[in-house]
Design an enzyme around this catalytic site. Structure first.
Site, short mmCIF file in Angstrom:
data_model
loop_
_atom_site.label_atom_id
_atom_site.label_comp_id
_atom_site.label_asym_id
_atom_site.label_seq_id
_atom_site.Cartn_x
_atom_site.Cartn_y
_atom_site.Cartn_z
N ASP A 216 65.29 27.57 31.29
CA ASP A 216 64.97 27.86 32.68
C ASP A 216 65.27 29.31 33.02
O ASP A 216 66.32 29.84 32.68
CB ASP A 216 65.84 26.94 33.56
CG ASP A 216 65.53 27.12 35.03
OD1 ASP A 216 64.41 26.77 35.43
OD2 ASP A 216 66.39 27.62 35.76
N GLU B 267 60.45 29.32 29.80
CA GLU B 267 59.89 29.30 31.16
C GLU B 267 59.98 30.71 31.72
O GLU B 267 60.89 31.06 32.46
CB GLU B 267 60.66 28.33 32.06
CG GLU B 267 59.96 28.08 33.39
CD GLU B 267 60.65 28.63 34.64
OE1 GLU B 267 60.00 28.71 35.68
OE2 GLU B 267 61.84 29.01 34.57
C1 GLC Z 1 63.03 27.80 37.46
C2 GLC Z 1 62.69 26.43 38.01
C3 GLC Z 1 62.69 26.49 39.49
C4 GLC Z 1 64.03 26.93 39.96
C5 GLC Z 1 64.44 28.24 39.30
C6 GLC Z 1 65.91 28.47 39.48
O1 GLC Z 1 62.07 28.72 37.76
O2 GLC Z 1 61.48 26.00 37.50
O3 GLC Z 1 62.36 25.23 40.04
O4 GLC Z 1 64.00 27.13 41.35
O5 GLC Z 1 64.25 28.22 37.93
O6 GLC Z 1 66.63 27.62 38.63
C1 GLC Z 2 60.08 33.10 40.22
C2 GLC Z 2 60.61 33.08 38.86
C3 GLC Z 2 60.22 31.82 38.15
C4 GLC Z 2 60.45 30.60 39.00
C5 GLC Z 2 59.94 30.76 40.37
C6 GLC Z 2 60.38 29.62 41.21
O1 GLC Z 2 58.72 33.27 40.18
O2 GLC Z 2 60.15 34.18 38.12
O3 GLC Z 2 60.96 31.73 37.00
O4 GLC Z 2 59.77 29.52 38.46
O5 GLC Z 2 60.41 31.93 40.92
O6 GLC Z 2 59.69 29.69 42.40
#
Ligand code: GLC
Ligand code: GLC
Length: 636
Positions: free
Chosen positions: A281, A323
């Site tokens: 994540d 991700e």
């Molecule tokens: C990732 C998750 C998102 C979350 C963020 C912080 O982007 O997919 O849902 O808000 O990380 O953990």
């Molecule tokens: C930002 C982050 C991504 C996350 C997202 C959540 O775009 O780069 O990792 O999924 O915020 O809204």
């Protein structure tokens, strides 16, 4: 620098100092073999990160102790054996991402949903974070208070183990989140830091005003509607806490080796619970340096590669999924056998929506031409929707070449998908509008964003037919492009947006909840009824999944983009052994003339459309119907 002498000496010292006698002899031998094989890289990476610390060796020793203590044997009786390619490249793979509570009620209820997953053909199940977390708002579980304890509302650790076993016996792999950029402010480490424990104070970034200001000057704001900047004032500490996301998500400080080693222990616990894939994540944010954007810095890669080496030593059957929702070049930089073998494909996701809005596939094709190719043995996770928003990430140099201004175009897309653009079919909701930059992202379910909700409510049969074709078009591309297709819960059932979050404390401010619906028996029943729009979505999906699984050409990575003579058409050719597959997709609601010699492209006149075996085909195609999707297949 040649480190072979230091490497050998350190390894010898470690093996002499660390007591492995508790490990049974056979496993001990296997562990030592894997340690020896991976130690040179581990040592080099560790020194790269922590070599300037006077206590680096002590931390390295505790890292190896952690690996030895937590090594996980693969014991997944049900999973099919791997053939000549990694399992994740197989045509038999279909993924689903689901929230335990929203999809099954709790962990036991998830076991009851396995027959449904099996009937859909799911082989890869990503369960959204299911760990203990703050009660009211936990960012959908991404604020973790303990990696070692399942959220009591979902069940107990033993229920997770039981679910993992049940999935494995049905041939379904389990994907768990490895949320390692931050913990919640209620994690034991954060509580200890708050209580003034000096060891844990160094687990986070607790900064004075001028330090926080200095970092803030070069950072991007991720959740600007939560609070401006990336820092949260903590009265008790009298410090600013680094919080990239929500104020209750405290960023971990990876410049401290104690953090790295501690997190490895947590990671291996997740593996012991039965995870086959760990979803990394927010991995772009893990390394921070003053004066930089603190995203995707070189050492972020070193940290992840070092985690990967830890897996190779302690749990070699497990893979990482990246991700990274960032610039496409940066997304690709995380992909590799030594880093993340699996990666979300946010570029293709965003540009399929872009194509749907503009009715043109040029930006999609041009962008994939540059970015789709990844190293052998790695794989894209292709998806259309997920639990997060849609962010419009693409390379502006490419849109520029097509005469598209990136900023203007993003603002158009945001207006289009939030229904602020006259004539739009979409029912979406804005997310994180930044008052200073005008940036914005979009939320909504597949069916609502593709126009099914609006057309169904208006009772307009033609518009509804178009909308359902759009859903099929996107699902069909996702299922036929090289990669592992990933469905998002509810989109398989044609679920519409759910505005009930607006009344829920801790959720109302976060519009991503609009596409995180608690699925009910009615949702499943409606999708099982072929007379409903949801039923048509589900039936189209089932048909395409079955076709994917039945033909080897959908597996592997061989692939060529084609550029037919129409801006509205997305096309590509796949080949595996003697088999060929030509995919054509018309992103326009108008029929198109198109002169395409199918027999020449497929190298034979003996082919058929897997999606329409009824219509007679000549060697040459003369046109495409509105939103047409074809899977022309030659068995060879
Ligand atoms: C990732 C998750 C998102 C979350 C963020 C912080 O982007 O997919 O849902 O808000 O990380 O953990
Ligand atoms: C930002 C982050 C991504 C996350 C997202 C959540 O775009 O780069 O990792 O999924 O915020 O809204």
């Amino acid at each position: 620098m040649d480190l072979s002498y230091e490497t050998d000496r350190s390894l010898a010292l470690l093996l002499a100092e660390i007591d492995l006698s508790a490990i049974p002899a056979r496993r001990r031998a296997a562990f030592t073999t894997r340690l020896k094989a991976n130690f040179p890289a581990l040592f080099e990476h560790f020194l790269n990160l922590y070599g300037t610390r006077y206590d680096a060796y002590l931390h390295l020793r505790s890292l190896v102790e952690t690996l030895a203590a937590h090594q996980v044997r693969k014991s997944h009786a049900g999973l099919p054996a791997e053939g000549d390619q990694p399992w994740y490249l197989g045509e038999d793979q279909v993924g689903m991402a689901a929230y335990v509570d929203l999809f099954g009620g709790d962990l036991k209820g998830m076991i009851d949903r396995i027959p449904y997953l099996e009937s859909l053909g799911v082989t890869y199940l990503h369960l959204m974070p299911l760990y203990d977390a703050p009660k009211e708002n936990s960012d959908g579980g991404y604020a973790v208070s303990s990696y070692r304890k399942v959220d009591p509302r979902l069940g107990k650790n033993k229920d997770l183990k039981a679910l993992a076993d049940a999935l494995h016996t049905r041939g379904i792999r389990l994907v768990l989140d490895f949320v390692f950029n931050h913990t919640s402010n209620e994690h034991g480490w954060a509580k200890a830091a708050l209580a003034g424990d000096p060891r844990y104070g160094q687990f986070y970034f607790l900064l004075d005003e001028d330090e926080a200001q200095a970092y803030n000057a070069t950072l991007r704001e991720i959740f600007p509607t939560v609070r401006r900047g990336s820092f949260t004032w903590n009265d008790r500490l009298g410090k600013w806490v680094w919080t990239t996301f929500n104020s209750f998500q405290w960023d971990l400080n990876y410049s401290n080796p104690d953090v790295f080693v501690s997190v490895v222990g947590e990671m291996l616990h997740l593996v012991a619970m039965g995870a086959d894939v760990l979803r990394l994540d927010a991995l772009a944010f893990v390394w921070k340096e003053l004066g930089t954007v603190c995203e995707s810095l070189p050492k972020a890669h070193t940290v992840i590669q070092t985690f990967n080496l830890c897996l190779r030593i302690a749990a070699p059957h497990v893979h990482f999924k990246s991700e990274a929702i960032v610039h496409p070049d940066q997304v690709n930089a995380y992909i590799g056998l030594d880093e993340c073998e699996i990666s979300y494909n946010p570029l293709m996701m965003a540009l399929m929506w872009e194509s749907l809005a503009t009715r043109r596939a040029e930006l999609l094709s041009a962008s994939l031409e540059r970015s789709f190719s990844i190293p052998d043995g790695t794989v894209w996770v292709n998806y259309i929707r997920c639990h997060d928003d849609i962010g419009w990430t693409w390379d502006d140099a490419i849109s520029q070449r097509l005469g598209i201004d990136g900023g203007d175009h993003r603002s158009f897309l945001n207006r289009f998908y939030t229904g602020r653009f006259e004539g739009s079919f979409a029912e979406g909701v804005p997310f994180q509008e930044n008052p200073s930059t005008g940036d914005c992202r979009v939320c909504g379910t597949l069916a609502s964003l593709a126009g099914v909700e609006r057309a169904a409510k208006a009772g307009n049969a033609l518009l509804l037919d178009h909308a359902l074709r759009r859903v099929k078009l996107l699902n069909g591309i996702m299922l036929s492009m090289p990669g592992l297709p990933l469905l998002y819960q509810g989109d398989d059932l044609g679920a519409f947006n759910d505005p009930s979050y607006l009344d829920a404390p801790g959720k109302a401010e976060d519009s991503r909840w609009v596409h995180r619906k608690a699925l009910t028996e009615t949702d499943f029943d409606t999708a099982a009824d072929p007379g409903t729009p949801q039923g048509r979505i589900a039936a189209d999906l089932a048909e395409m999944i079955a076709l994917r699984k039945a033909h080897g050409v959908f597996g592997g990575t061989e692939f060529r983009l084609l550029r037919p003579d129409s801006p509205h058409v997305f096309a590509f050719l796949r080949q595996r052994g003697p088999e060929r597959l030509l995919v054509l997709a018309n992103f326009s609601e108008h029929g198109l003339p198109l002169d395409l010699d199918l027999a020449e492209i497929l190298g034979t006149t003996k082919f058929r459309d897997l999606l329409d075996t009824e219509t007679a085909l000549g060697p040459v195609l003369s046109g495409l119907a509105p939103y047409a999707l074809h899977w022309f297949h030659a068995a060879g």
